[in-house]
Design a protein around this motif. Structure first.
Motif, PDB file in Angstrom:
ATOM      1  N   THR A   1      -2.461  -1.173  -3.124  1.00 44.13           N
ATOM      2  CA  THR A   1      -1.896  -0.922  -4.160  1.00 44.13           C
ATOM      3  C   THR A   1      -1.407  -2.033  -5.166  1.00 44.13           C
ATOM      4  O   THR A   1      -1.783  -2.188  -6.328  1.00 44.13           O
ATOM      5  CB  THR A   1      -0.397   0.051  -3.812  1.00 44.13           C
ATOM      6  OG1 THR A   1      -0.675   1.025  -3.139  1.00 44.13           O
ATOM      7  CG2 THR A   1       0.204   0.137  -5.206  1.00 44.13           C
ATOM      8  N   SER A   2      -1.174  -3.019  -4.511  1.00 44.05           N
ATOM      9  CA  SER A   2      -1.106  -4.364  -5.006  1.00 44.05           C
ATOM     10  C   SER A   2      -1.331  -5.847  -4.083  1.00 44.05           C
ATOM     11  O   SER A   2      -1.278  -5.476  -2.812  1.00 44.05           O
ATOM     12  CB  SER A   2       0.203  -4.662  -5.879  1.00 44.05           C
ATOM     13  OG  SER A   2       1.270  -4.710  -4.943  1.00 44.05           O
TER      14      SER A   2
ATOM     15  N   LYS B   1       0.941  -1.169   0.010  1.00 47.80           N
ATOM     16  CA  LYS B   1       0.036  -0.192  -0.140  1.00 47.80           C
ATOM     17  C   LYS B   1       0.940   1.339  -0.060  1.00 47.80           C
ATOM     18  O   LYS B   1       1.769   1.518   0.967  1.00 47.80           O
ATOM     19  CB  LYS B   1      -0.891   0.161   1.092  1.00 47.80           C
ATOM     20  CG  LYS B   1      -1.912   1.332   1.403  1.00 47.80           C
ATOM     21  CD  LYS B   1      -2.773   1.331   0.285  1.00 47.80           C
ATOM     22  CE  LYS B   1      -3.453   2.630   0.438  1.00 47.80           C
ATOM     23  NZ  LYS B   1      -4.324   2.865  -0.586  1.00 47.80           N
ATOM     24  N   ASN B   2       0.730   2.162  -1.054  1.00 47.96           N
ATOM     25  CA  ASN B   2       1.540   3.251  -1.059  1.00 47.96           C
ATOM     26  C   ASN B   2       0.481   4.472  -1.045  1.00 47.96           C
ATOM     27  O   ASN B   2      -0.764   4.329  -1.461  1.00 47.96           O
ATOM     28  CB  ASN B   2       1.996   3.497  -2.550  1.00 47.96           C
ATOM     29  CG  ASN B   2       3.096   2.162  -2.665  1.00 47.96           C
ATOM     30  OD1 ASN B   2       3.421   1.693  -1.716  1.00 47.96           O
ATOM     31  ND2 ASN B   2       3.440   1.858  -3.982  1.00 47.96           N
TER      32      ASN B   2
ATOM     33  N   GLN C   1       5.837   4.309   0.700  1.00 43.81           N
ATOM     34  CA  GLN C   1       5.304   2.906   0.821  1.00 43.81           C
ATOM     35  C   GLN C   1       5.085   2.470   2.294  1.00 43.81           C
ATOM     36  O   GLN C   1       5.976   2.381   3.180  1.00 43.81           O
ATOM     37  CB  GLN C   1       6.662   1.843   0.350  1.00 43.81           C
ATOM     38  CG  GLN C   1       5.886   0.597  -0.118  1.00 43.81           C
ATOM     39  CD  GLN C   1       6.933  -0.395  -0.838  1.00 43.81           C
ATOM     40  OE1 GLN C   1       8.201  -0.120  -0.455  1.00 43.81           O
ATOM     41  NE2 GLN C   1       6.700  -0.750  -2.090  1.00 43.81           N
TER      42      GLN C   1
END
Lengths: 246, 248
Positions: free
Chosen positions: B54-55, B9-10, B15
């Motif tokens: 974020t990913s 998560k950014n 980050q």
């Protein structure tokens, strides 16, 4: 410029979430009734008081400016009615309510945001923008004709009373002028403006409150920005509407 | 059960979460611990869907969050209860209306059924005669308990608690911890608690995830916490003389 575009984009994206069918009709109606009370009914006293004083000031101005014997005696009542119905009632009261209602909406939603009440709605699967903002916009717009109508009557009553008391004209002259060549389009014109203004005030203020990040200081700033931006958009809309409707 | 796989998560360039992978099991009290600013709140908010990862992948009982459409996400959210740090009770509503709210919005219960369920939940959190009080009339501990009642009223499968003990005295903290643990076992739900309370770790930590600088630094249970030799975890948990002695 980039910030402005982001803000405008954010506003319309929020409207996209707001202007949807409510998740629950019963909850929407309950919220609507509550908002009609706090945004509509509670706005009536200030709208009436300010309108009465504005009406009185308008009468004094016109009576002084049109005191020449070449003008007919009904001219003060006639021009006062026109000015109040077309501009003063919707626009001036719109600006006043931008302060009262706008700051209330922005601070209420801003406080809900920073105390995680909006997150609580989102986590439940509620469309929080729709649940919180749609009733405010709807209630305030529904109340618009009431506010404009009462504002017109208060302004005319204030003008009549003060005109009489100051001796600027007789009661008969004023009432004769007020009733002369009444055009119902003027009422439609004022109400149409009022509807648009109330939409602007409720939606711009909701946007500012709903998107607050930070703490109490930011809620205060959002409240101020809500009022300032509502007023600017309202005045710009006034110009556009006047050009279109007149 | 909630599985998280390689979550990043950014926020802009920063980050906050750096590839976290773990499993939060059903029927257990899962604790996420870490220093302020370590990323634990972001982790809980990301897993609960309040923040978007974020990913990485978040899987609720075999259902991947990233593969869900809006309707499925909304349906999933209705299986989630959350207790916020400050309670996040709706100011304009009474205690009973707050607890009743999720039912009013989404259930097909009659008014009488809703009242019965609200009574049950308020009794369960030991607040039987508070229906007509407003949030502003409640103490911190009562607010947390009302928030727990609201979170469980719609029979959630997943319960998230963001620092449920913050601002409470030690005795009330223990009561809240016990209540959450009992509810987790009774309802057999997946509970994730974000905390930095040492007592919670030792009382109810059946699965503990220690976040350090956005990384999953250590994982274990309340018994393993005492014996582990992870320096950062020990510095975080056993940071005064009494707890250091306990550790020894």
């Amino acid at each position: 410029m980039k910030k402005f575009i982001n803000t405008v984009g954010g506003y319309f994206m929020l409207l996209g979430k707001v202007l949807r069918r409510p998740d629950n009709g019963r909850a929407f109606r309950r919220q609507l009734v509550y908002e009609m009370k706090v945004l509509g009914i509670e706005s009536l006293p200030i709208a009436c008081i300010i309108s009465a004083f504005v009406g009185a000031a308008v009468v004094i101005q016109f009576a002084a400016s049109l005191s020449n014997p070449i003008y007919p005696t009904w001219i003060t009542g006639y021009t006062t009615r026109k000015a109040i119905m077309l501009e003063f009632a919707p626009t001036m009261i719109g600006l006043v309510l931008a302060g009262k209602v706008g700051s209330r909406i922005a601070s209420e939603l801003g406080t809900m945001r920073i105390t995680e009440q909006i997150d609580a709605l989102n986590i439940m699967g509620v469309n929080s923008a729709n649940y919180l903002i749609l009733p405010k916009i709807t209630a305030f717009m529904l109340f618009s004709p009431v506010i404009v109508t009462l504002s017109v009557f208060s302004a005319l009553a204030g003008g009549w009373l003060f005109g009489m008391m100051s001796g600027a004209m007789s009661s008969y002259e004023f009432l004769d002028g007020v009733q002369l060549e009444f055009d119902s389009y003027d009422m439609f014109y004022g109400m149409a403006k009022g509807l648009v203004y109330n939409f602007i005030i409720a939606s711009v203020s909701s946007f500012r409150g709903y998107t607050v990040t930070g703490g109490a200081l930011e809620v205060g700033q959002a409240s101020t920005r809500a009022v300032v931006e509502s007023c600017i958009v309202l005045i710009a809309a006034n110009l556009a509407l006047t050009s279109i409707l007149i | 059960m909630i599985e998280i796989k390689d979550i990043y998560k950014n926020f802009g360039e920063k980050q906050v979460l750096k590839g976290i992978t773990t499993v939060f099991e059903t029927g257990k009290t899962n604790l996420v611990i870490g220093r302020s600013g370590s990323g634990k709140t972001v982790l809980v908010k990301t897993v609960s869907g309040l923040e978007k990862a974020t990913s990485g992948e978040i899987i609720y009982d075999g259902r991947a969050l990233s593969a869900m459409n809006d309707d499925q996400t909304t349906a999933l959210k209705r299986e989630i209860g959350m207790v916020f740090q400050g309670g996040a009770l709706f100011d304009s509503m009474t205690v009973a209306e707050n607890v009743r709210f999720p039912l009013l919005m989404f259930s097909k219960m009659s008014s009488a059924e809703m009242d019965k369920r609200v009574d049950f939940c308020l009794d369960r959190v030991d607040l039987p005669n508070t229906h007509k009080l407003f949030a502003s009339e409640l103490s911190g501990g009562m607010r947390k308990r009302v928030a727990i009642a609201r979170a469980i009223v719609a029979n959630p499968k997943y319960l998230f608690c963001d620092e449920p003990n913050s601002g409470l005295d030690p005795q009330t903290s223990i009561l809240i911890d016990k209540l959450i643990k009992e509810i987790t076992e009774e309802l057999n739900i997946t509970t994730i608690i974000n905390t930095h309370d040492m007592n919670s770790v030792l009382e109810i930590g059946e699965h503990i995830v220690f976040i350090y600088n956005g990384n999953l630094w250590w994982e274990g249970n309340r018994h393993e916490v005492i014996t582990c030799d992870n320096k950062e975890l020990n510095d975080f948990l056993f940071n005064n003389e009494i707890t250091k002695r306990l550790k020894q």
